[in-house]
Design a protein around this motif. Sequence first.
Motif, PDB file in Angstrom:
ATOM      1  N   THR A  26      16.106 -32.059  30.137  1.00  0.00           N
ATOM      2  CA  THR A  26      17.486 -32.259  29.670  1.00  0.00           C
ATOM      3  C   THR A  26      18.397 -31.074  29.959  1.00  0.00           C
ATOM      4  O   THR A  26      19.608 -31.252  30.050  1.00  0.00           O
ATOM      5  CB  THR A  26      17.528 -32.508  28.146  1.00  0.00           C
ATOM      6  N   ARG A  27      17.819 -29.889  30.006  1.00  0.00           N
ATOM      7  CA  ARG A  27      18.602 -28.651  30.136  1.00  0.00           C
ATOM      8  C   ARG A  27      19.543 -28.441  28.944  1.00  0.00           C
ATOM      9  O   ARG A  27      20.476 -27.652  29.004  1.00  0.00           O
ATOM     10  CB  ARG A  27      19.409 -28.622  31.441  1.00  0.00           C
ATOM     11  N   ALA A  28      19.312 -29.168  27.870  1.00  0.00           N
ATOM     12  CA  ALA A  28      20.138 -29.056  26.664  1.00  0.00           C
ATOM     13  C   ALA A  28      19.544 -27.980  25.748  1.00  0.00           C
ATOM     14  O   ALA A  28      18.327 -27.823  25.679  1.00  0.00           O
ATOM     15  CB  ALA A  28      20.205 -30.394  25.937  1.00  0.00           C
ATOM     16  N   PRO A  29      20.387 -27.257  25.020  1.00  0.00           N
ATOM     17  CA  PRO A  29      19.878 -26.191  24.158  1.00  0.00           C
ATOM     18  C   PRO A  29      19.132 -26.677  22.914  1.00  0.00           C
ATOM     19  O   PRO A  29      18.330 -25.940  22.349  1.00  0.00           O
ATOM     20  CB  PRO A  29      21.129 -25.411  23.762  1.00  0.00           C
ATOM     21  N   TYR A  30      19.408 -27.915  22.480  1.00  0.00           N
ATOM     22  CA  TYR A  30      18.761 -28.453  21.269  1.00  0.00           C
ATOM     23  C   TYR A  30      18.205 -29.828  21.585  1.00  0.00           C
ATOM     24  O   TYR A  30      18.874 -30.640  22.227  1.00  0.00           O
ATOM     25  CB  TYR A  30      19.778 -28.546  20.120  1.00  0.00           C
ATOM     26  N   ASN A  31      16.997 -30.082  21.099  1.00  0.00           N
ATOM     27  CA  ASN A  31      16.345 -31.341  21.446  1.00  0.00           C
ATOM     28  C   ASN A  31      15.763 -32.090  20.253  1.00  0.00           C
ATOM     29  O   ASN A  31      14.904 -32.942  20.407  1.00  0.00           O
ATOM     30  CB  ASN A  31      15.278 -31.096  22.511  1.00  0.00           C
ATOM     31  N   HIS A  32      16.251 -31.775  19.067  1.00  0.00           N
ATOM     32  CA  HIS A  32      15.847 -32.514  17.863  1.00  0.00           C
ATOM     33  C   HIS A  32      17.086 -32.715  16.997  1.00  0.00           C
ATOM     34  O   HIS A  32      17.895 -31.789  16.846  1.00  0.00           O
ATOM     35  CB  HIS A  32      14.779 -31.747  17.080  1.00  0.00           C
ATOM     36  N   ALA A  33      17.245 -33.920  16.454  1.00  0.00           N
ATOM     37  CA  ALA A  33      18.406 -34.246  15.618  1.00  0.00           C
ATOM     38  C   ALA A  33      17.951 -34.737  14.253  1.00  0.00           C
ATOM     39  O   ALA A  33      16.966 -35.477  14.142  1.00  0.00           O
ATOM     40  CB  ALA A  33      19.254 -35.322  16.295  1.00  0.00           C
ATOM     41  N   SER A  34      18.686 -34.329  13.227  1.00  0.00           N
ATOM     42  CA  SER A  34      18.432 -34.753  11.851  1.00  0.00           C
ATOM     43  C   SER A  34      19.780 -35.027  11.194  1.00  0.00           C
ATOM     44  O   SER A  34      20.807 -34.514  11.637  1.00  0.00           O
ATOM     45  CB  SER A  34      17.728 -33.641  11.070  1.00  0.00           C
ATOM     46  N   ILE A  35      19.749 -35.786  10.106  1.00  0.00           N
ATOM     47  CA  ILE A  35      20.977 -36.095   9.368  1.00  0.00           C
ATOM     48  C   ILE A  35      20.807 -35.696   7.909  1.00  0.00           C
ATOM     49  O   ILE A  35      19.725 -35.860   7.329  1.00  0.00           O
ATOM     50  CB  ILE A  35      21.361 -37.596   9.496  1.00  0.00           C
ATOM     51  N   SER A  36      21.880 -35.163   7.339  1.00  0.00           N
ATOM     52  CA  SER A  36      21.878 -34.747   5.944  1.00  0.00           C
ATOM     53  C   SER A  36      23.159 -35.205   5.271  1.00  0.00           C
ATOM     54  O   SER A  36      24.200 -35.324   5.916  1.00  0.00           O
ATOM     55  CB  SER A  36      21.767 -33.223   5.844  1.00  0.00           C
ATOM     56  N   PHE A  37      23.082 -35.395   3.976  1.00  0.00           N
ATOM     57  CA  PHE A  37      24.246 -35.802   3.196  1.00  0.00           C
ATOM     58  C   PHE A  37      24.859 -34.643   2.429  1.00  0.00           C
ATOM     59  O   PHE A  37      25.774 -34.834   1.651  1.00  0.00           O
ATOM     60  CB  PHE A  37      23.874 -36.946   2.249  1.00  0.00           C
ATOM     61  N   ASP A  38      24.325 -33.432   2.642  1.00  0.00           N
ATOM     62  CA  ASP A  38      24.889 -32.273   1.954  1.00  0.00           C
ATOM     63  C   ASP A  38      24.844 -31.048   2.853  1.00  0.00           C
ATOM     64  O   ASP A  38      23.973 -30.915   3.705  1.00  0.00           O
ATOM     65  CB  ASP A  38      24.153 -32.013   0.635  1.00  0.00           C
ATOM     66  N   ARG A  39      25.799 -30.170   2.655  1.00  0.00           N
ATOM     67  CA  ARG A  39      25.951 -28.955   3.471  1.00  0.00           C
ATOM     68  C   ARG A  39      24.733 -28.038   3.368  1.00  0.00           C
ATOM     69  O   ARG A  39      24.432 -27.289   4.293  1.00  0.00           O
ATOM     70  CB  ARG A  39      27.217 -28.214   3.031  1.00  0.00           C
ATOM     71  N   GLU A  40      24.027 -28.092   2.259  1.00  0.00           N
ATOM     72  CA  GLU A  40      22.843 -27.254   2.067  1.00  0.00           C
ATOM     73  C   GLU A  40      21.641 -27.778   2.845  1.00  0.00           C
ATOM     74  O   GLU A  40      20.620 -27.119   2.923  1.00  0.00           O
ATOM     75  CB  GLU A  40      22.466 -27.161   0.577  1.00  0.00           C
ATOM     76  N   LEU A  41      21.753 -28.986   3.369  1.00  0.00           N
ATOM     77  CA  LEU A  41      20.682 -29.660   4.118  1.00  0.00           C
ATOM     78  C   LEU A  41      19.448 -29.906   3.251  1.00  0.00           C
ATOM     79  O   LEU A  41      18.327 -29.937   3.735  1.00  0.00           O
ATOM     80  CB  LEU A  41      20.298 -28.864   5.382  1.00  0.00           C
ATOM     81  N   SER A  42      19.673 -30.099   1.954  1.00  0.00           N
ATOM     82  CA  SER A  42      18.539 -30.339   1.051  1.00  0.00           C
ATOM     83  C   SER A  42      18.044 -31.779   1.148  1.00  0.00           C
ATOM     84  O   SER A  42      16.906 -32.064   0.785  1.00  0.00           O
ATOM     85  CB  SER A  42      18.922 -30.002  -0.384  1.00  0.00           C
TER      86      SER A  42
END
Length: 181
Positions: A26-42
């Motif tokens: 991919t030549r992309a710097p990031y290759n994993h994605a996640s989703i969170s509902f809060d800024r703290e990523l809890s």
Amino acid sequence: MTAERSVFILLTNTGTLFTRVIQSYTRAPYNHASISFDRELSELYSFGRKHPNNPLDGGFVKEDIKTGTFSKYPNTSCVIYELKVSDREIEKMKRVLQIFIRSKEKFMYNLLGVIGVALKEPVEFSNSYFCSQFVAEVLQRSGIKIWDKLPALVTPDDFRQSERMILIYEGKLSEYHPYSK
């Protein structure tokens, strides 16, 4: 009037062998994605390793930035984006997410789907997702249309390239402090 809320998209690079293989293509710097509902990523969700020491056992996971897989790779680099959404869209996303949470054992990691992205040919199976496909699916099922492509073709870099994403942090995940600016 609908109140404006946010969800957060975390893109990471742990430096694992699997990540390096994907990155070589991919030549992309990031290759994993996640989703969170809060800024703290809890409250952080994705498709990835169910157990930090076993890269072959993948599926739906509730991730934790302080424990689990991320703690095993302290030099994980990341970028965090904020996506403005409505209260109604948050409600819909949480309902979609409940389907995954209630049936988490039924879901598997879509390794063939990752190969399909490379070939620009969607590979979809019921109950099988890769990380960015999952995040895109949650958004799409909630009425949030960001791309003109199937979730099975969305890459982590597509989030990075979207004008709707507001950059809030880039650096080491272990150094992320949500409210220190």
